[in-house]
Design a protein around this motif. Structure first.
Motif, PDB file in Angstrom:
ATOM      1  N   MET A   1       0.827  -1.200   0.000  1.00 55.63           N
ATOM      2  CA  MET A   1       0.000   0.000   0.000  1.00 55.63           C
ATOM      3  C   MET A   1       0.862   1.251   0.000  1.00 55.63           C
ATOM      4  N   GLN A   2       0.375   2.281  -0.654  1.00 53.65           N
ATOM      5  CA  GLN A   2       1.022   3.586  -0.641  1.00 53.65           C
ATOM      6  C   GLN A   2      -0.044   4.679  -0.585  1.00 53.65           C
ATOM      7  N   PHE A   3       0.292   5.729   0.156  1.00 53.77           N
ATOM      8  CA  PHE A   3      -0.635   6.847   0.350  1.00 53.77           C
ATOM      9  C   PHE A   3       0.196   8.122   0.346  1.00 53.77           C
ATOM     10  N   ASN A   4       0.053   8.925  -0.714  1.00 52.97           N
ATOM     11  CA  ASN A   4       0.861  10.129  -0.895  1.00 52.97           C
ATOM     12  C   ASN A   4       0.017  11.369  -0.671  1.00 52.97           C
ATOM     13  N   ASN A   5       0.594  12.339   0.042  1.00 52.60           N
ATOM     14  CA  ASN A   5      -0.088  13.603   0.344  1.00 52.60           C
ATOM     15  C   ASN A   5       0.832  14.766   0.009  1.00 52.60           C
ATOM     16  N   PHE A   6       0.274  15.741  -0.682  1.00 52.54           N
ATOM     17  CA  PHE A   6       1.045  16.923  -1.070  1.00 52.54           C
ATOM     18  C   PHE A   6       0.161  18.152  -0.900  1.00 52.54           C
ATOM     19  N   ILE A   7       0.683  19.150  -0.205  1.00 53.88           N
ATOM     20  CA  ILE A   7      -0.044  20.413  -0.024  1.00 53.88           C
ATOM     21  C   ILE A   7       0.874  21.559  -0.431  1.00 53.88           C
TER      22      ILE A   7
ATOM     23  N   ARG B   1      -3.405  24.310  -2.668  1.00 49.82           N
ATOM     24  CA  ARG B   1      -3.753  23.085  -3.389  1.00 49.82           C
ATOM     25  C   ARG B   1      -3.351  21.857  -2.584  1.00 49.82           C
ATOM     26  N   TYR B   2      -4.243  20.879  -2.575  1.00 50.24           N
ATOM     27  CA  TYR B   2      -3.967  19.604  -1.917  1.00 50.24           C
ATOM     28  C   TYR B   2      -4.171  18.487  -2.931  1.00 50.24           C
ATOM     29  N   TYR B   3      -3.166  17.598  -3.018  1.00 51.01           N
ATOM     30  CA  TYR B   3      -3.259  16.459  -3.935  1.00 51.01           C
ATOM     31  C   TYR B   3      -2.889  15.197  -3.166  1.00 51.01           C
ATOM     32  N   ALA B   4      -3.686  14.140  -3.351  1.00 52.44           N
ATOM     33  CA  ALA B   4      -3.440  12.873  -2.673  1.00 52.44           C
ATOM     34  C   ALA B   4      -3.792  11.733  -3.608  1.00 52.44           C
TER      35      ALA B   4
END
Length: 406
Positions: free
Chosen positions: A182-188, A213-216
């Protein structure tokens, strides 16, 4: 006798001059105390005193150090015999040889306090046991930019504006999760730029970029490069912005609010590290979603929703289609890196395409320069078309200033 004395004096003067350039020195034995060995007296270099030590440079003219020592000792013996000065001998050979000291065995208890063996501790250790460090699942990182810049905008840029000099602040934070499957990426990301506008008689300071901006993305690994994934992007303005020389608002918080979601898709991940240069690396991530949704919402009543593709009389717009989100990072060395982000969405009637490109030049740990190019294509009904660029919108920034990464 006079002839031998003259030769001796010449040897004592010439030999030091010939060896003066050498850096190493030997002890002159002809000034040592006389020692009688039973046959004749000689000068010994074994007995050294402060009064009898004199340093004498040697030279390779004798063929090396050992040959020189033999020559000096031979000369000293001849001098002693010639002078027949046996009564002046202060020592005999037995005084030089000395007597050996009796060996005293060392008691085993002497080292008892220095070395101590813990048998219980050694017995409890497993020789086959290996230390396994605790696994890390979360990987945080971030960067902070504060830069002066020169900015160029197309006339139909969807958030307004024009060519200007400004002060730009960009704050990024990333928090990624990794496990076996599993992978879970978060970028703000937060962007804010301020600039002065002499053409604006209403406000001396205006806002350029004004975005948070938020990208996941979430994925389950299928193989080494592919995983089943879904993604979401949420972005909006932070502060209210106005038209030039007017109090008409063109944007505010949640006006617009854009939500883009890839409901079902696949994610491709590629990473290559150079074997010759540890700083050279290429990373490619691409989210392909055959089923995607795009939602636009304008909350503020004073903002015209048609500016963002929403039909007149409505405050929101929902489209279904397909999307592609791709990010490429190329690090050439420790000073130069290139980042590109591509977003593509279509509802099979209209297209939204965003291409964001950054070339970063690191000058020092806290200083950097950046070239930034953002191209946007949007033919959604209600979007203004430019006479030269059509539905293309462009913004270009070259900046220099403070940079910090962690």
């Amino acid at each position: 006798m006079m002839r031998r004395t003259y030769l001796l004096l010449c040897m004592m003067v010439i030999f030091p001059v010939m060896g003066f350039a050498q850096a190493k020195y030997l002890v002159r034995t002809d000034f040592m105390p006389l020692v009688f060995d039973g046959k004749f007296a000689f000068f010994s270099d074994t007995l050294l005193t402060k009064d009898s030590v004199d340093f004498y440079p040697y030279s390779d003219v004798f063929g090396g150090k050992n040959k020189y020592i033999r020559q000096m000792r031979k000369r000293a013996r001849h001098a002693a015999l010639w002078r027949n000065n046996l009564p002046a001998a202060r020592y005999v050979a037995s005084d030089i040889a000395g007597k050996p000291e009796k060996e005293v065995p060392l008691a085993p208890e002497v080292l008892h306090d220095v070395f101590e063996v813990h048998h219980e501790l050694n017995a409890s250790l497993d020789k086959n046991a290996k230390y396994v460090p605790e696994r890390q699942y979360w990987f945080p990182s971030g960067s902070s930019f504060l830069q002066f810049s020169q900015n160029r905008l197309s006339d139909n840029w969807y958030t307004g504006g024009y060519d200007h000099l400004n002060l730009q602040s960009i704050q990024n934070y990333t928090l990624n999760y990794r496990s076996d499957k599993m992978q879970f990426n978060n970028f703000i990301e937060w962007k804010l730029s301020l600039y002065t506008n002499p053409k604006d008689t209403v406000r001396g300071t205006r806002l350029g970029e004004n975005l948070i901006r938020y990208y996941a993305d979430f994925g389950l690994r299928a193989n080494a490069h592919w995983s089943y994934s879904m993604n979401v992007e949420i972005k909006t303005q932070v502060f209210r912005s106005y038209n030039e020389n007017s109090n008409d608002a063109i944007g505010a918080v949640f006006s617009p609010l854009n939500v883009n979601m890839g409901i079902l898709g696949m994610k491709y991940h590629f990473e290559r590290q150079s074997k010759k240069n540890k700083h050279r690396k290429t990373i490619v991530d691409a989210d392909i979603s055959p089923l995607a949704a795009q939602y636009t919402y304008v909350e503020d009543e004073s903002v015209n929703p048609t500016r963002y593709g929403v039909l007149e009389g409505f405050h929101d717009l929902l489209n279904y289609g397909s999307s592609v989100n791709a990010t490429t990072l190329i690090t050439f060395n420790s000073q130069i890196s290139f980042t590109s982000r591509l977003r593509y969405f279509t509802n099979y009637e209209h297209v939204l395409l965003e291409s964001e490109n950054k070339l970063d030049l690191t000058i020092s740990r806290f200083l950097s320069a950046r070239f930034y190019l953002y191209a946007r294509f949007d033919d959604t009904p209600g979007i203004k078309s430019d006479s030269e660029l059509g539905f293309w919108q462009l913004t270009e920034v070259f900046s220099f200033g403070f940079n910090y990464k962690f």
